[in-house]
Write an enzyme that holds these catalytic residues in place. Structure first.
Site, mmCIF file in Angstrom:
data_model
loop_
_atom_site.group_PDB
_atom_site.id
_atom_site.type_symbol
_atom_site.label_atom_id
_atom_site.label_comp_id
_atom_site.label_asym_id
_atom_site.label_seq_id
_atom_site.Cartn_x
_atom_site.Cartn_y
_atom_site.Cartn_z
ATOM 1 N N HIS A 88 0.840 -1.195 0.000
ATOM 2 C CA HIS A 88 0.000 0.000 0.000
ATOM 3 C C HIS A 88 0.876 1.247 0.000
ATOM 4 C CE1 HIS A 88 -4.251 -1.456 1.242
ATOM 5 N NE2 HIS A 88 -3.627 -2.407 0.567
ATOM 6 N N TYR B 218 3.415 6.749 10.049
ATOM 7 C CA TYR B 218 2.568 5.622 9.650
ATOM 8 C C TYR B 218 3.411 4.508 9.017
ATOM 9 C CZ TYR B 218 -1.694 3.206 8.133
ATOM 10 O OH TYR B 218 -2.693 2.285 7.969
HETATM 11 C C1 PHB Z 1 -7.058 -3.943 10.222
HETATM 12 O O1 PHB Z 1 -7.003 -4.241 9.007
HETATM 13 O O2 PHB Z 1 -7.515 -4.715 11.101
HETATM 14 C C2 PHB Z 1 -6.524 -2.592 10.652
HETATM 15 C C3 PHB Z 1 -5.872 -1.800 9.726
HETATM 16 C C4 PHB Z 1 -5.370 -0.557 10.117
HETATM 17 C C5 PHB Z 1 -5.542 -0.133 11.421
HETATM 18 C C6 PHB Z 1 -6.187 -0.947 12.362
HETATM 19 C C7 PHB Z 1 -6.688 -2.177 11.975
HETATM 20 O O3 PHB Z 1 -5.061 1.093 11.804
#
Ligand code: PHB
Ligand code: APR
Length: 390
Positions: free
Chosen positions: A72, A385
């Site tokens: 991603h 991130y």
């Molecule tokens: C998930 O795909 O469970 C997920 C993705 C991003 C997040 C939290 C959970 O910040």
């Protein structure tokens, strides 16, 4: 029985440490209180930083990840009926994240461990770290109505937030820090294509929502809910309707529903225990810290803890130097606190807090406006991130 490193916990932290040690020829043994299938039955997030992906490669456990994982390059923030894409790749120096379910990552590490012939003792009762304040620590556990003892050089407490390792440390030797958020996440899994090829974090007057995925055919959705909410009160239809209400119209119209096969509510908390080392006992992963899932940092912090601990252990066994293990706690906590801050910040700007003041609501809106119109602000979001350097 004797081993060099006794690892308590067969989740991502324990398995990754065990695999790295095994690959380095350092004898280790993992104990878990439950069985393999129970561990694999857990549903957990899976947004991997490049550092985590690299460690799985070093553990020779990344082949499925590299073939099935979803790279991603960005994600969207949705508010006021619009999307604002955060270009991770462009803002964070060409870095990206990999979406790959934690359950699959755990399975890969377990399979690799079995292939390497490394030992894991499942359904070990009353696992207790002992004498870790001396140079001859050991672990006891019960199985088949017998109490067993494992002598070792080091104990890695990788047994999660509710584990025995942190609780084995006297309270006067540890300081804890905690923040409990006044809401939870109601999440579902459904065999249906995700509404978007990238993640969408939505802030809506009705509350937060997150559109995520496990694959191109399996979606993971969450909506913020009150702490006293009951899963039984949420039919699939009710969930889908509420999710759509919280998304911009073009996404709401594109949601493809399907029966959920997993539905649960998780509370949100920030927690850190300091230090993370007590003599010959080292805490790693959720045993030492918890973050709200908003920043997708839980698994990635477990990985960086393991990186620092593994480096220190290698230094000890290779150069007979304790510098790395002596520095473990400070190094790990420095990265932990920056991720705790980021996870808190992202939770604060994306959720609707009950009884928030009009002033605080305006501040949240200004924060989102600044974040999505300032390259400096979105760069700061992006670099956190994708993961700060180890
Ligand atoms: C998930 O795909 O469970 C997920 C993705 C991003 C997040 C939290 C959970 O910040
Ligand atoms: N004795 C033995 N094993 C235990 C004990 C105990 N007293 N208590 C817990 N365990 C085991 C659990 O059964 C579990 O398999 O320790 C393991 C801990 O795994 P996790 O809770 O997944 O923690 P960790 O490996 O640090 O992984 C952190 O998992 O919870 C998510 O969001 C978190 O992604 C992060 C990751």
């Amino acid at each position: 029985m004797r081993t060099k490193v006794a690892i308590i916990g067969s989740g991502p932290s324990g398995l990754l440490l065990g695999q790295l040690l095994t690959e380095a020829g350092i004898d280790n043994l993992i104990l878990d209180r439950v069985g393999k299938e129970y561990i694999l039955g857990r549903v957990r997030a899976g947004v991997l930083e490049e550092g985590t992906v690299g460690l799985l490669g070093k553990a020779k456990s990344d082949s499925r990840l590299l073939s099935d994982g979803l790279p991603h390059d960005g994600f969207s923030l949705a508010f006021d009926g619009r999307d604002h894409r955060i270009d991770l790749f462009g803002l964070a120096g060409g870095k990206r994240v990999m979406v790959y379910g934690q359950t699959e990552l755990t399975r890969d590490l377990m399979d690799r461990r079995e292939l390497a012939g490394a030992k894991t003792i499942y359904e070990a009762g009353n696992v207790t770290p002992c004498d870790f304040d001396r140079s001859t620590p050991y672990v006891t556990y019960q199985k088949d109505r017998t109490t067993h003892r494992i002598d070792c050089d080091f104990i890695a407490g990788c047994d999660g937030f509710h584990g025995a390792s942190r609780k084995a440390v006297s309270e006067r030797s540890m300081q804890t820090f905690e923040k409990v958020y006044p809401f939870g996440w109601l999440g579902i899994l459904a065999e249906t294509p995700p509404v978007s090829h990238e993640l969408i974090y939505a802030n809506h007057p009705l509350g937060f929502a997150l559109c995520s995925m496990r694959s191109a055919s399996r979606s993971r959705y969450y909506i913020q809910c009150p702490l006293d909410e009951k899963v039984a009160d949420w039919s699939d239809d009710r969930f889908w309707d509420e999710l759509r209400r919280r998304l911009p119209d073009h996404h709401a119209e594109a949601v493809v529903t399907a029966p959920s096969f997993e539905k649960s509510i998780a509370p949100l908390r920030s927690f850190v225990a300091e230090p993370m080392r007590f003599g010959r006992l080292f805490l790693a992963g959720d045993a030492a810290h918890i973050v709200p899932p908003t920043g997708a940092k839980g698994l990635n912090l477990a990985a960086s803890d393991v990186h620092y601990l593994f480096s220190g252990l290698i230094e000890f066994y290779t150069d007979r130097s304790s510098a790395g293990i002596d520095d473990y706690s400070a190094r790990a906590l420095s990265r932990v606190w920056k991720a705790v801050r980021f996870s808190w910040w992202m939770t604060t700007i994306m959720h609707r807090f009950p009884d928030t003041s009009d002033f605080d609501q305006k501040i949240q809106e200004a924060e989102l406006d600044y974040l999505t119109h300032s390259r400096a602000a979105s760069t700061a979001l992006a670099e956190n991130y994708v993961g700060l350097p180890y």
